[in-house]
Write a protein that holds these residues in place. Structure first.
Motif, mmCIF file in Angstrom:
data_model
loop_
_atom_site.group_PDB
_atom_site.id
_atom_site.type_symbol
_atom_site.label_atom_id
_atom_site.label_comp_id
_atom_site.label_asym_id
_atom_site.label_seq_id
_atom_site.Cartn_x
_atom_site.Cartn_y
_atom_site.Cartn_z
ATOM 1 N N ARG A 126 13.448 1.769 -5.357
ATOM 2 C CA ARG A 126 14.733 1.300 -4.822
ATOM 3 C C ARG A 126 15.520 2.443 -4.205
ATOM 4 N NH1 ARG A 126 19.543 -2.257 -7.756
ATOM 5 N NH2 ARG A 126 21.075 -1.916 -6.084
ATOM 6 N N TYR A 127 15.515 3.613 -4.875
ATOM 7 C CA TYR A 127 16.319 4.738 -4.386
ATOM 8 C C TYR A 127 15.410 5.806 -3.784
ATOM 9 C CZ TYR A 127 19.988 2.533 -7.115
ATOM 10 O OH TYR A 127 20.883 1.627 -7.624
ATOM 11 N N VAL A 128 15.689 6.196 -2.578
ATOM 12 C CA VAL A 128 14.904 7.197 -1.865
ATOM 13 C C VAL A 128 15.789 8.396 -1.552
ATOM 14 C CG1 VAL A 128 13.544 7.689 0.195
ATOM 15 C CG2 VAL A 128 13.451 5.401 -0.841
ATOM 16 N N LYS A 129 15.316 9.584 -1.904
ATOM 17 C CA LYS A 129 16.096 10.794 -1.632
ATOM 18 C C LYS A 129 15.965 11.174 -0.161
ATOM 19 C CE LYS A 129 16.102 14.118 -4.660
ATOM 20 N NZ LYS A 129 15.700 15.300 -5.464
ATOM 21 N N VAL A 130 17.110 11.365 0.492
ATOM 22 C CA VAL A 130 17.094 11.742 1.912
ATOM 23 C C VAL A 130 17.654 13.148 2.133
ATOM 24 C CG1 VAL A 130 17.251 9.352 2.678
ATOM 25 C CG2 VAL A 130 19.346 10.657 2.318
ATOM 26 N N ILE A 177 28.429 23.929 -9.226
ATOM 27 C CA ILE A 177 27.662 22.761 -8.788
ATOM 28 C C ILE A 177 26.195 23.184 -8.772
ATOM 29 C CG2 ILE A 177 27.300 21.042 -6.988
ATOM 30 C CD1 ILE A 177 30.167 21.558 -6.047
ATOM 31 N N LEU A 178 25.483 22.788 -9.798
ATOM 32 C CA LEU A 178 24.089 23.231 -9.949
ATOM 33 C C LEU A 178 23.187 22.636 -8.878
ATOM 34 C CD1 LEU A 178 23.644 22.952 -13.820
ATOM 35 C CD2 LEU A 178 23.846 25.042 -12.487
ATOM 36 N N ALA A 179 23.366 21.344 -8.570
ATOM 37 C CA ALA A 179 22.502 20.672 -7.609
ATOM 38 C C ALA A 179 23.220 19.454 -7.052
ATOM 39 C CB ALA A 179 21.189 20.253 -8.269
ATOM 40 N N SER A 180 22.758 19.015 -5.888
ATOM 41 C CA SER A 180 23.329 17.812 -5.274
ATOM 42 C C SER A 180 22.233 17.106 -4.480
ATOM 43 C CB SER A 180 24.501 18.163 -4.363
ATOM 44 O OG SER A 180 24.087 19.035 -3.324
ATOM 45 N N ALA A 181 22.377 15.786 -4.349
ATOM 46 C CA ALA A 181 21.371 15.011 -3.625
ATOM 47 C C ALA A 181 22.025 13.782 -3.008
ATOM 48 C CB ALA A 181 20.248 14.599 -4.567
ATOM 49 N N LEU A 182 21.408 13.308 -1.935
ATOM 50 C CA LEU A 182 21.841 12.076 -1.287
ATOM 51 C C LEU A 182 20.703 11.067 -1.380
ATOM 52 C CD1 LEU A 182 24.020 10.629 0.452
ATOM 53 C CD2 LEU A 182 22.793 11.476 2.459
ATOM 54 N N LEU A 183 20.995 9.893 -1.948
ATOM 55 C CA LEU A 183 20.002 8.847 -2.139
ATOM 56 C C LEU A 183 20.349 7.631 -1.274
ATOM 57 C CD1 LEU A 183 19.753 8.934 -6.036
ATOM 58 C CD2 LEU A 183 18.443 10.279 -4.394
ATOM 59 N N LYS A 184 19.312 6.952 -0.832
ATOM 60 C CA LYS A 184 19.512 5.699 -0.092
ATOM 61 C C LYS A 184 19.053 4.538 -0.967
ATOM 62 C CE LYS A 184 18.305 3.276 4.184
ATOM 63 N NZ LYS A 184 17.572 3.353 5.475
ATOM 64 N N ASP A 185 19.968 3.566 -1.164
ATOM 65 C CA ASP A 185 19.638 2.352 -1.886
ATOM 66 C C ASP A 185 18.937 1.412 -0.909
ATOM 67 O OD1 ASP A 185 19.551 -0.098 -3.183
ATOM 68 O OD2 ASP A 185 21.486 0.162 -4.156
ATOM 69 N N THR A 186 17.631 1.212 -1.077
ATOM 70 C CA THR A 186 16.858 0.424 -0.119
ATOM 71 C C THR A 186 17.195 -1.064 -0.157
ATOM 72 O OG1 THR A 186 15.054 0.208 -1.730
ATOM 73 C CG2 THR A 186 14.939 2.055 -0.180
ATOM 74 N N GLN A 187 17.875 -1.503 -1.219
ATOM 75 C CA GLN A 187 18.249 -2.915 -1.295
ATOM 76 C C GLN A 187 19.591 -3.197 -0.621
ATOM 77 O OE1 GLN A 187 17.992 -4.515 -5.261
ATOM 78 N NE2 GLN A 187 15.850 -3.889 -5.532
ATOM 79 N N VAL A 210 21.266 -0.682 1.236
ATOM 80 C CA VAL A 210 21.365 0.266 2.350
ATOM 81 C C VAL A 210 22.565 1.209 2.172
ATOM 82 C CG1 VAL A 210 21.133 0.497 4.856
ATOM 83 C CG2 VAL A 210 20.516 -1.641 3.794
ATOM 84 N N LYS A 211 23.145 1.249 0.982
ATOM 85 C CA LYS A 211 24.248 2.172 0.727
ATOM 86 C C LYS A 211 23.714 3.581 0.501
ATOM 87 C CE LYS A 211 27.414 -1.220 -1.296
ATOM 88 N NZ LYS A 211 28.163 -1.610 -2.518
ATOM 89 N N MET A 212 24.562 4.575 0.839
ATOM 90 C CA MET A 212 24.228 5.975 0.641
ATOM 91 C C MET A 212 24.983 6.477 -0.600
ATOM 92 S SD MET A 212 22.140 6.139 3.061
ATOM 93 C CE MET A 212 21.674 7.862 2.971
ATOM 94 N N ILE A 213 24.260 7.094 -1.509
ATOM 95 C CA ILE A 213 24.832 7.488 -2.795
ATOM 96 C C ILE A 213 24.641 8.994 -3.006
ATOM 97 C CG2 ILE A 213 24.690 7.181 -5.297
ATOM 98 C CD1 ILE A 213 23.569 4.367 -4.695
ATOM 99 N N ALA A 214 25.735 9.667 -3.294
ATOM 100 C CA ALA A 214 25.683 11.106 -3.604
ATOM 101 C C ALA A 214 25.660 11.295 -5.112
ATOM 102 C CB ALA A 214 26.879 11.820 -2.998
ATOM 103 N N GLN A 215 24.902 12.283 -5.556
ATOM 104 C CA GLN A 215 24.869 12.645 -6.973
ATOM 105 C C GLN A 215 25.025 14.155 -7.096
ATOM 106 O OE1 GLN A 215 21.116 10.676 -8.252
ATOM 107 N NE2 GLN A 215 22.360 9.778 -9.888
#
Length: 392
Positions: A4-8, A24-34, A36-41
């Motif tokens: 469902r979630y793909v790292k972009v 801030i140790l790490a950060s990532a942007l994920l795409k919710d394939t269901q 289509v929202k973009m999620i930052a972690q």
């Protein structure tokens, strides 16, 4: 089924500004394939030394060409209770409004503490800090080593020792931790050896009982076996002499075998004849009442744990002629006040004199050069600055 979630996008690690209370140790942007929202972690860590209750970050979404997609977005981590060096944030998804987002910039603008104080900073200045990254990496390595050290498996403690050794001394002094590891490894090895010997003795009894009448077995085990053992020149006694206070080993005995007097708690003194040349592993281990013992000049080797855990032993006088002192030989003898070591000694094992806490003097009957030439374990429990040298 696809995920469902793909790292972009993965952001730079260890983002920091001088004197900031978090990294801030790490950060990532994920795409919710269901959806289509973009999620930052984000994954952050508290480096303030205080308890954190609130953090506000600013995220600037970027498109494929790294151009900003509107204004920065504020996100707040509320109702926190984050202790020093504790990580947080990874489980908090931050939904970004623009589905064209392909990367982002991030910084921390506010940090609130449990004591009511607040830190504020400029979000634009957050960049990878290699020095901070090194500090955190060392702390992570140290924490992993501590976890391994807590284990009761020799392999884990040995691995902990290796991990501690990988930490540069210039960055963090772990000499004490390395000594603790060596001590624990030696203790665990001693416990394993004790267990093996107890099983060996038990199996011996079972074998005798299975092959002879019980009455004859008891007579043979407690009378005949020690007698013939002494006559043959090897003093091996697998009996618990709990009520014996003073014992004289017969003349002609050439060695005191391993575990011969193990756990003879009431034993106060032992007379060893000049015919004895070696004292075996754990021969007097856990003789808690043993106050004094005279080792004759004929002895050349003292085995692994031979006098360990002799809590009331007052002095250790090793005779001239002894060349080898085994690991844990006089370990955990807290009442020892003086130790004398002859120059004939060529090797001293790990933790041989560790935990002799009340001792006042350590005398080596030789020169400093002769002492330095001895093959010593990693930590013998004696430090060079406490030795009195008495060269003849």
């Amino acid at each position: 089924m696809s995920e469902r979630y793909v790292k972009v996008f993965s952001g730079d690690e260890a983002l920091y500004v001088k004197d900031a209370p978090v990294v801030i140790l790490a950060s990532a942007l994920l795409k919710d394939t269901q959806t289509v929202k973009m999620i930052a972690q984000l994954k952050l860590v508290n480096v303030s030394g205080k308890n954190i209750s609130y953090v506000k970050v600013a995220i600037t979404p970027l498109d494929t060409m790294k151009a900003p997609l509107g204004q920065a977005i504020a996100f707040e981590y509320l109702d926190l209770s984050i202790s020093d060096r504790e990580e947080f944030g990874a489980k908090n998804p931050i939904v970004l409004p623009n589905v064209s987002t392909r990367s982002f910039l991030v910084g921390v603008s506010h940090v609130g503490f449990a004591d009511g104080t607040v830190w504020t900073g400029d979000c634009a200045d957050w960049k990878t800090d290699l020095d901070m990254a090194k500090i955190l990496a060392i702390e992570t390595t140290y924490k992993n080593a501590l976890t391994l050290y807590q284990s009761d498996r020799i392999e884990d403690v040995a691995n902990a020792k290796e991990v501690f050794s990988s930490i540069p001394q210039a960055e963090k002094d772990v000499s004490e931790e390395l000594a603790f590891c060596a001590e624990k490894i030696a203790r665990l090895q001693a416990e394993q050896a004790q267990k093996r010997m107890r099983n060996k003795a038990r199996n011996k009894i079972i074998a005798i009982l299975a092959s002879t009448p019980v009455i004859l077995t008891l007579i043979g085990y407690f009378v005949a076996y020690p007698l013939f053992s002494c006559m043959s020149g090897d003093y091996t006694v697998y009996i618990d002499m709990y009520n014996v206070e003073n014992f004289k080993i017969p003349d002609g005995v050439t060695s005191i075998d391993g575990w011969a007097f193990w756990h003879c708690c009431d034993l106060k003194s032992v007379t060893i004849p000049n015919s004895v040349t070696s004292i075996g592993d754990f021969a007097f281990d856990c003789c808690e009442g043993l106050k004094s013992i005279t080792i004759p000049d004929s002895v050349t080797s003292i085995g692994y744990g031979a006098f360990s855990n002799c809590w009331r032993l007052k002095s250790i006088n090793i005779p001239d002629g002894v060349t080898s002192i085994g690991n844990l030989a006089f370990y955990n003898c807290p009442s020892v006040q003086s130790i004398t070591i002859p120059r004939s000694v060529t090797s001293i094992g790990d933790l041989a004199f560790a935990y002799n806490s009340d001792r006042e003097t350590v005398t080596f009957l030789g020169t400093k050069e002769q002492w330095q030439a001895i093959d010593k374990g990693e930590d013998i429990g004696i430090y060079d600055d406490e030795i009195h040298f008495q060269p003849e």
